[in-house]
Design an enzyme around this catalytic site. Structure first.
Site, PDB file in Angstrom:
ATOM      1  N   SER A 190      48.693  35.053  36.633  1.00  0.00           N
ATOM      2  CA  SER A 190      48.675  34.923  38.098  1.00  0.00           C
ATOM      3  C   SER A 190      47.975  36.128  38.727  1.00  0.00           C
ATOM      4  CB  SER A 190      50.085  34.760  38.656  1.00  0.00           C
ATOM      5  OG  SER A 190      50.923  35.820  38.270  1.00  0.00           O
ATOM      6  N   ASP A 214      51.618  44.121  38.393  1.00  0.00           N
ATOM      7  CA  ASP A 214      50.649  43.260  37.704  1.00  0.00           C
ATOM      8  C   ASP A 214      49.269  43.330  38.357  1.00  0.00           C
ATOM      9  OD1 ASP A 214      52.904  42.644  36.330  1.00  0.00           O
ATOM     10  OD2 ASP A 214      53.073  40.579  37.051  1.00  0.00           O
TER      11      ASP A 214
HETATM   12  P1  ADP Z   1      52.062  34.448  34.334  1.00  0.00           P
HETATM   13  O1  ADP Z   1      51.560  35.267  35.467  1.00  0.00           O
HETATM   14  O2  ADP Z   1      53.014  35.190  33.472  1.00  0.00           O
HETATM   15  O3  ADP Z   1      50.976  33.828  33.513  1.00  0.00           O
HETATM   16  P2  ADP Z   1      53.004  32.836  36.503  1.00  0.00           P
HETATM   17  O4  ADP Z   1      53.937  31.691  36.575  1.00  0.00           O
HETATM   18  O5  ADP Z   1      53.253  34.017  37.363  1.00  0.00           O
HETATM   19  O6  ADP Z   1      52.899  33.242  34.965  1.00  0.00           O
HETATM   20  O7  ADP Z   1      51.538  32.346  36.845  1.00  0.00           O
HETATM   21  C1  ADP Z   1      50.989  31.229  36.194  1.00  0.00           C
HETATM   22  C2  ADP Z   1      50.370  30.289  37.222  1.00  0.00           C
HETATM   23  O8  ADP Z   1      49.176  30.885  37.767  1.00  0.00           O
HETATM   24  C3  ADP Z   1      49.898  28.991  36.620  1.00  0.00           C
HETATM   25  O9  ADP Z   1      50.943  28.050  36.538  1.00  0.00           O
HETATM   26  C4  ADP Z   1      48.820  28.572  37.615  1.00  0.00           C
HETATM   27  O10 ADP Z   1      49.403  28.004  38.775  1.00  0.00           O
HETATM   28  C5  ADP Z   1      48.195  29.892  38.014  1.00  0.00           C
HETATM   29  N1  ADP Z   1      47.014  30.203  37.180  1.00  0.00           N
HETATM   30  C6  ADP Z   1      46.821  31.324  36.451  1.00  0.00           C
HETATM   31  N2  ADP Z   1      45.614  31.292  35.838  1.00  0.00           N
HETATM   32  C7  ADP Z   1      45.033  30.128  36.180  1.00  0.00           C
HETATM   33  C8  ADP Z   1      43.785  29.497  35.855  1.00  0.00           C
HETATM   34  N3  ADP Z   1      42.908  30.063  35.026  1.00  0.00           N
HETATM   35  N4  ADP Z   1      43.537  28.279  36.416  1.00  0.00           N
HETATM   36  C9  ADP Z   1      44.419  27.689  37.241  1.00  0.00           C
HETATM   37  N5  ADP Z   1      45.603  28.239  37.569  1.00  0.00           N
HETATM   38  C10 ADP Z   1      45.922  29.440  37.049  1.00  0.00           C
HETATM   39 MG    MG Z   2      52.723  35.981  37.107  1.00  0.00          MG
END
Ligand code: ADP
Ligand code: MG
Length: 375
Positions: A122, A166
């Site tokens: 994210s 982050d």
């Molecule tokens: P983390 O940050 O630990 O990976 P989070 O739940 O905070 O987990 O964030 C993940 C979310 O961020 C995904 O479910 C999506 O909504 C969004 N996301 C992150 N990277 C992408 C990407 N490359 N394409 C689309 N959405 C993304």
């Molecule tokens: Mg996150």
């Protein structure tokens, strides 16, 4: 043309005006204390989120992610508001909103930070978009300001009350170093983190567990900290010593006491970890990592059976230290392991997971890498 620019051309039929990349992160130590103005010691991993953007005067945003199958999303600029419902695109819209960009845009996202694994895809997404927009519109924000704007996007637009770590590390990290970040003023110091020269490796274990408590549990922990701060009349946990906490124990609930004990001891562990790294004392670093896990499991209660299983199996296999990373209730753990024992440790973790009936974990390793950049 770089690869994200080429993909943009394929999707939108013309080259982008700008492209950028931003990495995910692993936090070596200092968990759940960024929102308490603490110190944290994360590093950027090699995996990045990439973005390519072009501007136009269409009055709409067109957004696509190669990690999402759906067609190109089209959103009128006038519809950008935190109250608009949505999915992953809220992270992108949140950054456009927080940076105050009012131009039509085409945006393509691609990346290899695993989503939802606790490696901060994210923040990588937010930081990549913010870096590109800052440059494309010559906004002139410095990195701490960009970090705060990305945090605002996640807090106020996505609705996730995350801290500042982050986004900061994704924007400010440097090759070969962990980033000592003071979450009060976002000042940073690069701390050399060279496990290879000590014949060690940092294994990242994605438990693939995602428990439902994630968002609510996170908000509750923050609320406990806010309550302690209010009841003790301090500015933040950063201003609380162990002695002061113990002397004021009757003013707070037992739950608040153990939450505060985590914050106070974890901030000290980060400072001790910096000293251990400066002295190349990886044994001491490992012990601090173990203490951090115990504190997160027992005082902050944000671990879960899969994370504890990964940590216990790592330590039984001879890891110098292991702990959960990220918000908790699932996601990833890290283990500091002798390079020669990495395969045996992975097998031991896989066996422990299979014996417990858990989904097979995924493994990653990463050298500490560079933060966000325009490509
Ligand atoms: P983390 O940050 O630990 O990976 P989070 O739940 O905070 O987990 O964030 C993940 C979310 O961020 C995904 O479910 C999506 O909504 C969004 N996301 C992150 N990277 C992408 C990407 N490359 N394409 C689309 N959405 C993304
Ligand atoms: Mg996150």
């Amino acid at each position: 043309m770089n690869s994200i620019a080429q993909k943009f051309q394929e999707v939108f039929g013309h080259p982008p005006d700008i492209s950028a990349a931003a990495p995910g992160r692993v936090n070596l130590i200092g968990e759940h204390i960024d929102y308490s103005e603490g110190f944290v010691l994360p590093f950027a991993i090699q995996d990045c989120t990439f973005v390519a953007i072009s501007k136009n005067d269409s009055g709409t945003l067109k957004i696509a992610s190669l990690q999402r199958e759906s067609e190109i999303l089209e959103i009128p600029l006038a519809d950008i508001s935190p109250s608009r419902s949505g999915d992953w695109e809220k992270y992108v819209l949140g950054v456009v909103w927080a940076l105050g960009v009012t131009s039509g845009l085409e945006i393509l996202i691609d990346g290899n930070v695993p989503l939802g694994a606790g490696l901060s895809s994210s923040a990588a997404l937010e930081a990549s978009v913010a870096t590109a927009l800052n440059s494309l519109f010559s906004l002139g924000h410095d990195l701490p300001t960009l970090a705060r704007l990305c945090q605002r996007a996640e807090n106020d637009y996505v609705g996730m009350p995350c801290g500042i770590m982050d986004q900061s590390v994704s924007l400010m990290a440097n090759d070969g170093s962990a980033l000592l970040l003071d979450c009060r003023d976002l000042s940073t110091t690069n701390i050399s983190f060279d496990v290879a020269s000590a014949n060690l490796e940092l294994l990242i274990i994605d438990t693939q567990a995602h428990h439902e408590l994630v968002d609510g549990g996170y908000a509750q922990r923050r609320a406990s900290c806010d309550s302690v701060v209010a009841k003790l009349g301090i500015i933040s946990m950063r201003h609380l010593s162990s002695e002061q906490l113990n002397n004021n124990r009757e003013k707070i609930t037992e739950t608040e006491y153990i939450r505060a004990r985590h914050a106070v001891t974890e901030i000290q562990r980060v400072l001790d970890a910096v000293k251990a790294l400066e002295a190349n004392d990886f044994v001491h670093l490992g012990a601090l990592i173990n203490e951090s896990h115990a504190s997160l499991r027992d005082d902050y209660t944000v671990s879960c059976p899969e994370l504890d299983c990964a940590v216990n199996a790592s330590i039984s296999s001879g890891a110098l230290g292991a702990r959960m990373v990220g918000g908790g209730f699932g996601g990833s753990a890290i283990a500091l392991i002798k390079a020669s024992e990495i395969e045996a440790t992975k097998q031991a973790i896989e066996k422990a997971f299979s014996d417990s009936g858990f989904v097979k974990p995924r493994f990653f390793t990463s050298l500490p890498s560079q933060g966000a950049r325009v490509l």
